[in-house]
Scaffold this motif. Structure first.
Motif, short mmCIF file in Angstrom:
data_model
loop_
_atom_site.label_atom_id
_atom_site.label_comp_id
_atom_site.label_asym_id
_atom_site.label_seq_id
_atom_site.Cartn_x
_atom_site.Cartn_y
_atom_site.Cartn_z
N SER A 177 -18.10 -12.46 38.64
CA SER A 177 -17.53 -11.80 39.81
C SER A 177 -16.87 -12.85 40.70
CB SER A 177 -18.62 -11.04 40.58
OG SER A 177 -19.22 -10.05 39.76
N ARG B 115 -6.30 -8.22 42.79
CA ARG B 115 -5.58 -7.53 41.71
C ARG B 115 -5.67 -8.31 40.40
NH1 ARG B 115 -1.17 -6.57 45.89
NH2 ARG B 115 -1.35 -4.37 46.51
N GLU C 121 -9.28 -8.00 38.92
CA GLU C 121 -9.49 -6.72 38.24
C GLU C 121 -8.83 -6.74 36.86
OE1 GLU C 121 -9.65 -2.40 39.85
OE2 GLU C 121 -7.52 -2.89 39.60
N TYR D 264 -15.75 -7.93 43.43
CA TYR D 264 -14.94 -8.75 44.33
C TYR D 264 -15.59 -8.67 45.70
CZ TYR D 264 -10.77 -11.26 45.76
OH TYR D 264 -9.91 -12.24 46.20
N THR E 293 -6.82 -1.86 44.46
CA THR E 293 -7.32 -1.93 43.09
C THR E 293 -7.78 -0.54 42.66
OG1 THR E 293 -9.48 -2.62 43.95
CG2 THR E 293 -7.98 -4.36 43.25
N HIS F 248 -10.68 0.02 39.99
CA HIS F 248 -12.01 0.22 39.44
C HIS F 248 -13.00 -0.91 39.70
CE1 HIS F 248 -9.72 -1.82 36.19
NE2 HIS F 248 -10.86 -2.48 36.03
N ILE F 249 -12.57 -2.09 40.05
CA ILE F 249 -13.47 -3.20 40.30
C ILE F 249 -14.38 -2.87 41.48
CG2 ILE F 249 -11.90 -4.44 41.86
CD1 ILE F 249 -12.85 -7.06 40.54
N ARG G 252 -17.98 2.38 43.88
CA ARG G 252 -17.34 1.07 43.79
C ARG G 252 -17.77 0.10 44.88
NH1 ARG G 252 -11.17 1.31 43.95
NH2 ARG G 252 -11.50 -0.90 43.49
#
Length: 344
Positions: free
Chosen positions: A5, A30, A33, A40, A67, A69-70, A101
């Motif tokens: 991460s 970005r 991800e 993040y 973003t 999905h991160i 998320r």
């Protein structure tokens, strides 16, 4: 499988601006991800010319919006400054906007000098540091009440002074709770409340494996977490060659040296760092600073991280990389992701 991460402090470089630093944060998120990083995290610092990230909850919204999905979270919210209800509402709102998320990482350090910490407090009824466990307990109760657990099963029991007060917007999901720390206290609190724990190795590498051992030994299962989950936050710089990695890291090393001398400002250029006339005392300090992070080729850094993982009993790493040039920072994360086969 190793999990990687990102920890981003939104560093401000000499000759740059805070706006540029925050734009670089969005840009790096970005890339992270796309590269396959799992989380993040945004840091909280106050009254500093070095970092632009004073409000991680605002940056979480910006990063999550940029973003898809991160996981995005705080590393961390310095809870002694704030009302547990307010923090619960901020992260309930973020969880409602970006369900599944959001990470809520908590810390008890001031994230500033003591005068600034006092200025952040809500007046004469400010929270002393020794009530931190009670703040964490209140925060968890507000969050659990927000998903309708209520009564003796969770939230506030009948007759509690806060019964009927809800962290809104209410909804089915909760942010993932983490405790951040650089020593035994944070580890003990994480264990007490059944939270995931991230050890800040980049701050206190001399603590060895003790914090994570304390955490695992004392862990109590909670609604969110049945078994202990530990992580390590590590300072890392990666380049194609070891020589280039050391050249790039010179900027951060000089900044840390200046921080230790209470002279930290914006991050210096590589050229300034390489040309700096280090005194004998500074050379000793610099060698200690260099040992605080992992610098090298992708293979060298991967090997050292895996060794640390074995020593500490973890396979989850949060990577902090600060370089003067944004391109070098993105490249460092790219090389590390490729070395671990992220997204493959």
């Amino acid at each position: 499988m190793v999990t990687l991460s990102v920890l981003d402090q939104s560093p401000i470089r000499k000759g740059g601006t805070a706006a540029e630093a925050l734009a670089n944060t969005i840009d790096l998120a970005r890339h992270a991800e796309r590269l396959g990083y799992s989380r993040y995290w945004l840091a909280e610092h106050h009254n500093t010319a070095s970092f632009a990230g004073s409000a991680p909850e605002v940056m979480i919204a910006a990063v999550a919006g940029a973003t898809s999905h991160i996981h995005v979270g705080s590393a961390g919210v310095m809870l002694p400054h704030y009302s547990p209800l307010k923090v619960a509402e901020l992260f309930r709102l973020l969880e409602t906007l970006y369900p599944g998320r959001i990470d809520l990482g908590l810390g008890r350090a001031p994230g500033s000098d003591q005068r600034t910490a006092r200025a952040l407090q809500p007046g004469p009824q400010a929270y002393p540091i020794d009530v931190f466990p009670q703040q964490v307990e209140l925060l968890i109760q507000f969050l659990e009440d927000s998903i309708g657990l209520g009564g003796e099963a969770g939230g506030f029991p009948i007759g509690h002074p806060y019964t009927g007060i809800h962290a809104t917007p209410r909804g089915p999901g909760l942010p993932e709770l983490w405790m951040l720390g650089s020593g035994g206290d944070g580890a003990a609190y994480a264990a007490q409340f059944g939270m995931a724990y991230c050890f800040a190795h980049f701050i206190n590498q001399d603590a060895g494996t003790q914090p994570l051992e304390i955490y695992r030994r004392n862990f109590k299962p909670s609604r969110q977490l049945e078994r202990p989950h530990g992580s390590i936050a590590v300072s890392v710089t990666v380049a194609e060659t070891e020589e280039e990695a050391r050249r790039i890291s010179a900027s951060r090393n000089l900044w840390v040296l200046q921080l230790l001398q209470n002279r930290a400002g914006a991050f210096p250029t590589i050229e300034e760092a390489l040309a700096h006339d280090y005194s004998d005392e500074e050379k000793v300090m610099l060698r200690a600073v260099e040992r605080r992070g992992i610098v090298g080729t992708p293979e060298q850094v991967r090997g050292r991280l895996l060794q640390m993982g074995t020593e500490h009993g973890v396979d989850d790493f949060v990577i902090l990389t600060i370089t003067y040039d944004q391109a070098d920072r993105v490249k460092s994360y790219e090389l590390l992701a490729k070395a671990f086969g992220l997204g493959a």
